[in-house]
Design an enzyme around this catalytic site. Sequence first.
Site, PDB file in Angstrom:
ATOM      1  N   ASP A  12       0.900 -14.490  -2.005  1.00 52.26           N
ATOM      2  CA  ASP A  12       1.979 -13.504  -2.103  1.00 52.26           C
ATOM      3  C   ASP A  12       3.221 -13.957  -1.352  1.00 52.26           C
ATOM      4  OD1 ASP A  12       0.497 -11.644  -3.605  1.00 52.26           O
ATOM      5  OD2 ASP A  12      -0.552 -11.013  -1.789  1.00 52.26           O
ATOM      6  N   MET A  25       3.588   0.674   4.269  1.00 53.62           N
ATOM      7  CA  MET A  25       4.574   0.761   3.181  1.00 53.62           C
ATOM      8  C   MET A  25       5.425   2.018   3.316  1.00 53.62           C
ATOM      9  SD  MET A  25       2.257  -0.477  -0.055  1.00 53.62           S
ATOM     10  CE  MET A  25       0.859   0.559   0.329  1.00 53.62           C
ATOM     11  N   LYS A  37       6.268 -10.990  -5.146  1.00 53.48           N
ATOM     12  CA  LYS A  37       7.126  -9.978  -5.747  1.00 53.48           C
ATOM     13  C   LYS A  37       8.425 -10.006  -4.965  1.00 53.48           C
ATOM     14  CE  LYS A  37       3.043  -7.670  -7.269  1.00 53.48           C
ATOM     15  NZ  LYS A  37       1.957  -6.785  -6.975  1.00 53.48           N
TER      16      LYS A  37
HETATM   17  N1  SAH Z   1      -3.461  -5.464   2.814  1.00 53.76           N
HETATM   18  C1  SAH Z   1      -2.461  -5.300   3.842  1.00 53.76           C
HETATM   19  C2  SAH Z   1      -1.542  -4.154   3.547  1.00 53.76           C
HETATM   20  C3  SAH Z   1      -0.686  -4.367   2.339  1.00 53.76           C
HETATM   21  S1  SAH Z   1       0.476  -3.096   2.110  1.00 53.76           S
HETATM   22  C4  SAH Z   1      -3.157  -5.100   5.170  1.00 53.76           C
HETATM   23  O1  SAH Z   1      -4.360  -4.878   5.233  1.00 53.76           O
HETATM   24  O2  SAH Z   1      -2.490  -5.242   6.187  1.00 53.76           O
HETATM   25  C5  SAH Z   1       1.891  -3.808   2.853  1.00 53.76           C
HETATM   26  C6  SAH Z   1       2.258  -3.029   4.092  1.00 53.76           C
HETATM   27  O3  SAH Z   1       1.498  -3.491   5.190  1.00 53.76           O
HETATM   28  C7  SAH Z   1       3.672  -3.181   4.513  1.00 53.76           C
HETATM   29  O4  SAH Z   1       4.536  -2.333   3.800  1.00 53.76           O
HETATM   30  C8  SAH Z   1       3.599  -2.792   5.965  1.00 53.76           C
HETATM   31  O5  SAH Z   1       3.510  -1.401   6.112  1.00 53.76           O
HETATM   32  C9  SAH Z   1       2.271  -3.388   6.356  1.00 53.76           C
HETATM   33  N2  SAH Z   1       2.450  -4.721   6.906  1.00 53.76           N
HETATM   34  C10 SAH Z   1       2.011  -5.882   6.400  1.00 53.76           C
HETATM   35  N3  SAH Z   1       2.349  -6.915   7.201  1.00 53.76           N
HETATM   36  C11 SAH Z   1       3.013  -6.378   8.228  1.00 53.76           C
HETATM   37  C12 SAH Z   1       3.611  -6.906   9.389  1.00 53.76           C
HETATM   38  N4  SAH Z   1       3.594  -8.218   9.646  1.00 53.76           N
HETATM   39  N5  SAH Z   1       4.216  -6.055  10.249  1.00 53.76           N
HETATM   40  C13 SAH Z   1       4.245  -4.751  10.013  1.00 53.76           C
HETATM   41  N6  SAH Z   1       3.696  -4.189   8.938  1.00 53.76           N
HETATM   42  C14 SAH Z   1       3.081  -4.983   8.055  1.00 53.76           C
END
Ligand code: SAH
Length: 487
Positions: free
Chosen positions: A33, A170, A55
């Site tokens: 991704d 998100m 994306k």
């Molecule tokens: N599968 C991922 C979540 C995907 S949804 C997990 O388990 O972490 C994507 C969301 O994850 C983002 O919109 C944000 O809210 C959070 N996120 C992912 N990476 C992040 C980061 N480095 N810092 C803060 N939030 C993060």
Amino acid sequence: MTVYLVGAGPGDPALLTLRGAEVLAGADVVIYDRLSVTSLLDLAPPDAERISVGKQPGGPRTSQEDINALLVARGRAGQQVVRLKGGDPFVFARGGEEAAALAAAGIAFEVVPGITSAVAVPAYAGIPVTMRYSSTSFTVVTGHEDPAKGEGSVNWEAVSALGGTVVVLMGAARCRTICDRLIAAGMAPDTPAAAVQWGTRPHQRTLRATLSTLADTDPQPPATIVIGEVAAADLAWFENRPLFGRRIVVTRAQPQAAALAAELLRRGAEAIELPSIAFEPPGDLDRLVRAADEVGRYDWVIFTSPTGVARLFEHLRDARSLGGVRVAAIGPGTAAALADRNVVADLIPEQYVAEALLEALSGEVGPDGAGRVLIPRAETARDVLPDGLAAMGWDVDVVPAYRTVAPGADPAAAALLADAEVITFTSSSTVNNFVDMYGADAVPEVVASIGPITTTAARDRGLEVAIEATEHTMPGLIAALEAFFTR
Ligand code: SAH
């Protein structure tokens, strides 16, 4: 073959699981991704195919159906496929849909869980998601309530009623709506709240507020929002690290560049690898091969760099031929390269420069004068040591063991250098090549040098040197950087 749905963790590459690293190492193709950390892609074999299904905001986007079809096709083709996903593959990541598509197609798959940002991002901000007595649950909800994107609607009243910690993923863009909904559902407006942007990354930023004021901090994605008593906890550790957030350019040759970068990363810095030297075999390789063959005839072998050690040992057929030979190393890095090959240096000078090595060796002259000495080193180097030894009556053989060259300029350099703050130079060649390759104007504001020789080279090229290591080693350079930024 198998399709692996691998959780990459929230960003810090060290948060990948051992199993994740293992399957990446055997990957034929990696499908990743947009937010993926590129250093994780380096764990796949160099010839593995890498496909971005990112994306891009506003740019082209690969639909979920196309990603599913790609996974099925590659799995069916018998490849080892790694589908690398941020955080955990089954937490708001559509890994469930991918697994279902693979199951329906009869393709073997394995899920490698990852560390989810829902827990790890607050942890890196010093916020525990639960606390004994005060926060006995945590609820992870999506802030992205777009049914078209496959997210169901959240029962904010129920979430609020639970009374524990609320973690919103998100949710940055809809922060105000979310906070308003929770207040409307009965949550106190002064409930502590925090938004952590780019968690676990060198540019992590924690915005602290209350439920009623969080939206005013204008959190930007990717952000993890934490609401509840725990959000008041300030057990900051990551953002307190000595080099936190500093963008530091590393100009050493590979693979040493990666080692220095890793050390900087561990101290919170963002390391930008732009090697300005590379090593090549010397023009006259036969001489080195012969010197290695006849090494037993010398009284001393003097190493002035880890690369010199590596090159000589490459051609050393029998370790026993070093048996009667004494060995000197210019500094601890070179001594460590020897130790890696089970050789303990007989002599390391107190200061890690040629002059000090010469002085230390002058005490080694026996009553019947000096003996034969071999110096396997870079093709071009200063003559302080061989000249000094010759003047003392030693019989000196300087044998070129490698040649340092300027690698091709990195096309991405301008972008990488644009907001870099610091540059590290670890030898005169790194300075000269860097300035030749990118120009003196491209050099970041703060120049850090490993020692006086490198500093002089930098000043000769018109650079101002802000940091010079007292101990002329990598740890010495890192200590000098830390001292500079914590003063
Ligand atoms: N599968 C991922 C979540 C995907 S949804 C997990 O388990 O972490 C994507 C969301 O994850 C983002 O919109 C944000 O809210 C959070 N996120 C992912 N990476 C992040 C980061 N480095 N810092 C803060 N939030 C993060």
